[in-house]
Design a protein around this motif. Structure first.
Motif, PDB file in Angstrom:
ATOM      1  N   CYS A   1       5.904   2.596  -7.399  1.00  0.00           N
ATOM      2  CA  CYS A   1       4.454   2.707  -7.554  1.00  0.00           C
ATOM      3  C   CYS A   1       4.120   3.157  -8.975  1.00  0.00           C
ATOM      4  CB  CYS A   1       3.906   3.709  -6.539  1.00  0.00           C
ATOM      5  SG  CYS A   1       2.119   3.892  -6.631  1.00  0.00           S
ATOM      6  N   LEU A   2       3.119   2.524  -9.554  1.00  0.00           N
ATOM      7  CA  LEU A   2       2.724   2.824 -10.930  1.00  0.00           C
ATOM      8  C   LEU A   2       2.133   4.234 -11.073  1.00  0.00           C
ATOM      9  CD1 LEU A   2       2.298   1.527 -13.775  1.00  0.00           C
ATOM     10  CD2 LEU A   2       0.069   0.751 -12.954  1.00  0.00           C
ATOM     11  N   TYR A   3       1.589   4.742  -9.970  1.00  0.00           N
ATOM     12  CA  TYR A   3       0.811   5.984 -10.065  1.00  0.00           C
ATOM     13  C   TYR A   3       1.711   7.218 -10.245  1.00  0.00           C
ATOM     14  CZ  TYR A   3      -3.813   8.138  -9.281  1.00  0.00           C
ATOM     15  OH  TYR A   3      -5.023   8.778  -9.430  1.00  0.00           O
ATOM     16  N   HIS A   4       2.549   7.538  -9.247  1.00  0.00           N
ATOM     17  CA  HIS A   4       3.374   8.754  -9.355  1.00  0.00           C
ATOM     18  C   HIS A   4       4.847   8.445  -9.136  1.00  0.00           C
ATOM     19  CE1 HIS A   4      -0.665   9.692  -7.681  1.00  0.00           C
ATOM     20  NE2 HIS A   4      -0.689  10.535  -8.715  1.00  0.00           N
TER      21      HIS A   4
ATOM     22  N   HIS B   1       1.877   7.259  -0.552  1.00  0.00           N
ATOM     23  CA  HIS B   1       1.434   8.529  -1.132  1.00  0.00           C
ATOM     24  C   HIS B   1      -0.094   8.589  -1.108  1.00  0.00           C
ATOM     25  CE1 HIS B   1       0.794  11.178  -4.906  1.00  0.00           C
ATOM     26  NE2 HIS B   1       0.821  11.931  -3.816  1.00  0.00           N
ATOM     27  N   ARG B   2      -0.739   7.868  -2.032  1.00  0.00           N
ATOM     28  CA  ARG B   2      -2.207   7.900  -2.032  1.00  0.00           C
ATOM     29  C   ARG B   2      -2.805   6.508  -1.948  1.00  0.00           C
ATOM     30  NH1 ARG B   2      -3.381  11.904  -6.824  1.00  0.00           N
ATOM     31  NH2 ARG B   2      -5.399  10.852  -6.807  1.00  0.00           N
TER      32      ARG B   2
ATOM     33  N   THR C   1      -2.144   3.518  -3.294  1.00  0.00           N
ATOM     34  CA  THR C   1      -2.254   2.563  -4.401  1.00  0.00           C
ATOM     35  C   THR C   1      -1.556   1.243  -4.074  1.00  0.00           C
ATOM     36  OG1 THR C   1      -2.284   4.440  -5.887  1.00  0.00           O
ATOM     37  CG2 THR C   1      -1.752   2.317  -6.885  1.00  0.00           C
ATOM     38  N   LYS C   2      -2.178   0.155  -4.548  1.00  0.00           N
ATOM     39  CA  LYS C   2      -1.546  -1.165  -4.391  1.00  0.00           C
ATOM     40  C   LYS C   2      -0.300  -1.183  -5.258  1.00  0.00           C
ATOM     41  CE  LYS C   2      -2.872  -6.017  -4.394  1.00  0.00           C
ATOM     42  NZ  LYS C   2      -4.008  -6.949  -4.469  1.00  0.00           N
TER      43      LYS C   2
ATOM     44  N   TRP D   1       6.633   6.891  -6.823  1.00  0.00           N
ATOM     45  CA  TRP D   1       7.393   6.829  -5.568  1.00  0.00           C
ATOM     46  C   TRP D   1       8.066   5.451  -5.524  1.00  0.00           C
ATOM     47  CZ3 TRP D   1       5.033   9.197  -0.496  1.00  0.00           C
ATOM     48  CH2 TRP D   1       4.684  10.534  -0.733  1.00  0.00           C
TER      49      TRP D   1
ATOM     50  N   CYS E   1       0.862  -1.181   0.000  1.00  0.00           N
ATOM     51  CA  CYS E   1       0.000   0.000   0.000  1.00  0.00           C
ATOM     52  C   CYS E   1       0.901   1.234   0.000  1.00  0.00           C
ATOM     53  CB  CYS E   1      -0.868  -0.067   1.258  1.00  0.00           C
ATOM     54  SG  CYS E   1      -1.815   1.389   1.625  1.00  0.00           S
ATOM     55  N   CYS E   2       0.890   1.951  -1.117  1.00  0.00           N
ATOM     56  CA  CYS E   2       1.778   3.101  -1.272  1.00  0.00           C
ATOM     57  C   CYS E   2       1.459   4.169  -0.219  1.00  0.00           C
ATOM     58  CB  CYS E   2       1.586   3.679  -2.673  1.00  0.00           C
ATOM     59  SG  CYS E   2       2.644   5.091  -3.005  1.00  0.00           S
TER      60      CYS E   2
END
Ligand code: FES
Ligand SMILES: [Fe+2]
Length: 369
Positions: free
Chosen positions: A100-103, A81-82, A84-85, A105, A78-79
């Protein structure tokens, strides 16, 4: 599989709600599966640094990995940041960093945040405050246990019972075969079914031939580990299709242990069966109130595997058949228990361990009725 030495004392089966109600299932999540030591797999499934598997449990996903210090640890997937898995592949080898795929990190394998693009624009942002959360892991005899609680129960105290089985060299055993089953029943029906052999004559003619259903004893009758030995019939040396061992006995197994199989429920989700020549372990995973996954592993000692006198087929076939018979009847139990006609039934003396299981279960659940 065990017969009582204690009485069932007029105890009755659990009420219907324990097998069908979402409220009870959710209470189990909170008070049992998020609190107790849960069996999640074998150390030999993570042979090298960076190897991992995901353990999914209700809303939780854990990255269970062998870290650079050769230690098995669990990080929440669980990231920070926000949320995300981070990883969705169920097993594999981690790269140096988990990104993390999202941003993007990036986290090191110890969970520390190593890079957070553009976050230097945020005043006061400190990477060291944003490591991945971790969960407690203990390994015992090659088995991995997870605890999601902030204050886990004392592991050594809880598992002291099993330290007497050092002769089986369980930490050295290798998983030579694994089968994952799914059964349409509540997880407790699988545990209960394992804990009595009243059903063996009718459901397991093959098993009952090798260990007669009354040739049993319970040596652990209270606490989170319950069970005891069953005696092999005179002509038999193990639980296999032929009734003969697949190889020489494990490690230092000798004396009475050559003529018996020890069966233990390790509450809440592990079934441990110690045979003279191999160890069988079932990992129980809840999927829903009426659906359960069971992962069954067959463990052998490397010395025996390498010997010319080794063929695990008979053990695998024997327990695959027995498992299938057990899941079938557990599914049928679920169907009947779900009926409006279901009433709590009386436990037989041969089912006294189930009465005890229910007591331990309710204690863990924090419910007295
Ligand atoms: S949610 Fe993971 S980097 Fe943004
Ligand atoms: Fe059975």
């Amino acid at each position: 599989m065990t017969k009582p030495t204690r009485s069932s004392d007029g105890a009755k089966t659990l009420e219907q709600k324990y097998y069908v109600c979402q409220d009870i299932y959710d209470l189990e999540t909170e008070n049992i599966f998020n609190q107790q030591w849960i069996y999640i797999g074998r150390c030999d499934s993570l042979p090298e640094e960076g190897d991992y598997f995901l353990h999914e449990q209700n809303t939780e996903s854990l990255i269970v990995l062998r870290n650079v210090e050769n230690k098995i640890v669990a990080l929440h997937n669980c990231c920070t940041h926000r949320g995300t898995k981070l990883i969705t592949e169920t097993k594999g080898k981690l790269k140096k960093h988990i990104t993390c795929l999202y941003h993007a990190w990036s986290f090191a394998q110890d969970g520390s945040l190593v890079s957070a693009p553009h976050m230097n624009e945020c005043e006061g942002f400190n990477k060291s405050n944003h490591s991945l959360a971790s969960a407690h892991i203990k390994t015992f005899e090659g088995f991995i246990f997870l605890n999601l609680s902030d204050k886990p129960a004392d592991f050594d105290e809880q598992f002291a019972t099993l330290t007497r089985y050092g002769d089986y060299k369980m930490s050295e055993l290798k998983t030579v075969h694994s089968i994952t089953y799914e059964a349409e029943c509540n997880w407790k029906l699988v545990v209960q079914n394992y804990s009595e052999c009243y059903h063996c004559p009718s459901l397991h003619p093959q098993l009952n031939r090798l260990t007669a259903f009354r040739d049993t004893d319970n040596d652990e009758e209270t606490g989170p580990i319950l069970g005891g030995p069953m005696q092999l019939g005179e002509k038999f040396t193990s639980m296999t299709t032929s009734g003969q061992r697949c190889c020489d006995p494990i490690g230092n197994v000798s004396g009475d242990d050559l003529k018996q199989v020890h069966y233990y429920v390790v509450m809440p989700n592990m079934l441990l069966s110690l045979h003279p020549d191999y160890v069988l372990v079932h990992q129980i995973q809840r999927i829903s109130t009426t659906r359960t996954r069971v992962i069954c592993d067959w463990l052998f000692h490397p010395t025996n595997i390498k010997s010319g006198n080794y063929d695990p087929k008979g053990a695998i076939e024997f327990w695959n058949l027995t498992n299938s018979q057990d899941w079938l009847i557990s599914e049928r139990s679920q169907l009947g228990i779900s009926s409006r006609a279901y009433k709590q039934g009386p436990y037989a003396e041969l089912e006294s361990m189930l009465a005890q299981l229910d007591i331990e279960y309710k204690k863990m659940l924090g419910k007295t009725t």
